[in-house]
Design an enzyme around this catalytic site. Structure first.
Site, short mmCIF file in Angstrom:
data_model
loop_
_atom_site.label_atom_id
_atom_site.label_comp_id
_atom_site.label_asym_id
_atom_site.label_seq_id
_atom_site.Cartn_x
_atom_site.Cartn_y
_atom_site.Cartn_z
CE LYS A 185 0.98 3.89 -3.70
NZ LYS A 185 -0.18 3.37 -4.48
CE LYS A 226 3.95 5.48 -6.41
NZ LYS A 226 2.67 5.14 -7.01
ZN LIG Z 1 -4.67 3.06 -5.72
#
Ligand SMILES: [Zn+2]
Length: 327
Positions: A197, A250
């Protein structure tokens, strides 16, 4: 001599569909849903045109509608009534996600319900766990926050979640949640880890959607710098080793090189087409500068071509409808 290989031979209208390498299927789609405990009717999210926060009472109907369109999985984010420094409402048996999961499972039992496991929507400071003093000032504390994630994951599992999706980017989160779930008798609950992420500007619209802005600092001490690909790959590798069932990258569209590398590990890969990716397409389409449907389908094919088998997208319902129209 004129070229023997003529690529255009294979691109005639009749031949081309037979040679298509990547096609989208409804089984690729996960629809994110925001459930808000403080509202009684759907609330439009201004920064994400066409998206809503839904009240707990209405969430099963929304999931039912998606199911009837052929979307098989939803990812639930909660907006709670109460926030506090410890994120306590995130594991309350009567918390917003817990109630929502029960309602969806009661109405649409076969729907795969995935829950976001994090604390940033539940803490008053907006960070993803417990904060405290570190040698570099106030910051997210790793190991104390793991305990909190375990409690949230177990609580979601008790209420019927099929898959828990830890998104906090804490070190050791997958291993910690896996053993906690197993110890509590939930060895059949999957972990879809937000394994890679990035700290991304594309999350902007989500913060309005989930009411998860932060009171100080940012998340760059736990999310990945966009320029670091070795680090990004290693993060997913570590979560694979800790027992994640599904890895995730992501955002999706700006990070297709990472998706394709993570896809070589042999585990299923999900990619999250985030709020900013959604809103950029939506906004340009509203202005008439691009065609929405064509752009969305192209963006999703690109994500799948990079190697993701699952795509989390706010366009899931639209895409299911468009795929029906194409048949
Ligand atoms: Zn969070």
């Amino acid at each position: 001599m004129f070229p023997q290989r003529r690529m255009r031979r294979s691109r005639s209208k009749n031949i081309q569909p037979l040679l298509c390498e990547i096609t989208l299927s409804k089984n690729d789609l996960i629809a994110p849903l925001f459930v808000d405990e403080t509202i009684t009717s759907p609330l439009p999210i201004e920064s994400m045109p066409g998206q809503f926060r839904y009240p707990v009472s209405g969430i099963a109907a929304v999931a039912g509608e998606l199911w009837s369109q052929g979307v098989r999985a939803v990812l639930i984010f909660g907006v709670p009534k109460k926030k506090d420094p410890g994120g306590v409402s995130a594991y309350d048996p009567e918390g917003v996600v817990q109630k929502a999961v029960r309602k969806i499972k009661a109405e649409v039992n076969e729907m795969v319900v995935i829950t976001d496991v994090c604390a940033c929507e539940y803490t008053d400071h907006g960070h993803c766990g417990i904060i405290g003093e570190t040698r570099c000032g106030t910051d997210l504390l790793n190991d104390p926050s793991l305990e909190l994630m375990n409690k949230i994951a177990i609580s979601h599992a008790i209420n019927g979640a099929d898959v828990v999706a830890p998104s906090c980017m804490l070190d050791g989160m997958v291993g910690s949640i896996r053993s906690a779930l197993d110890k509590a008798g939930f060895e059949d609950v999957l972990i879809m880890s937000y394994s890679t992420k990035f700290a991304s500007a594309l999350y902007g619209p989500f913060r309005e959607a989930a009411d998860s802005g932060f009171a100080f600092g940012d998340r760059t001490t736990y999310q990945i710098n966009c320029g670091n690909s070795r680090e990004a790959i290693l993060e997913s590798k570590m979560d694979a080793d800790e027992g994640a069932d599904i890895l995730m990258v992501k955002p999706a569209g700006f990070y297709l090189d990472i998706v394709s590398e993570v896809a070589t590990f042999g585990l299923p890969v999900a990619a999250y087409q985030v709020s900013g990716e959604y809103s950029m397409i939506k906004c340009a389409a509203e202005k008439g500068w691009i065609k929405e449907k064509e752009t969305v389908l192209e963006s999703l094919i690109a994500i799948k071509r990079a190697g993701a088998e699952l795509i989390i997208t706010y366009f899931a319902g639209d895409v299911a409808r468009w795929l029906d129209e194409q048949q």
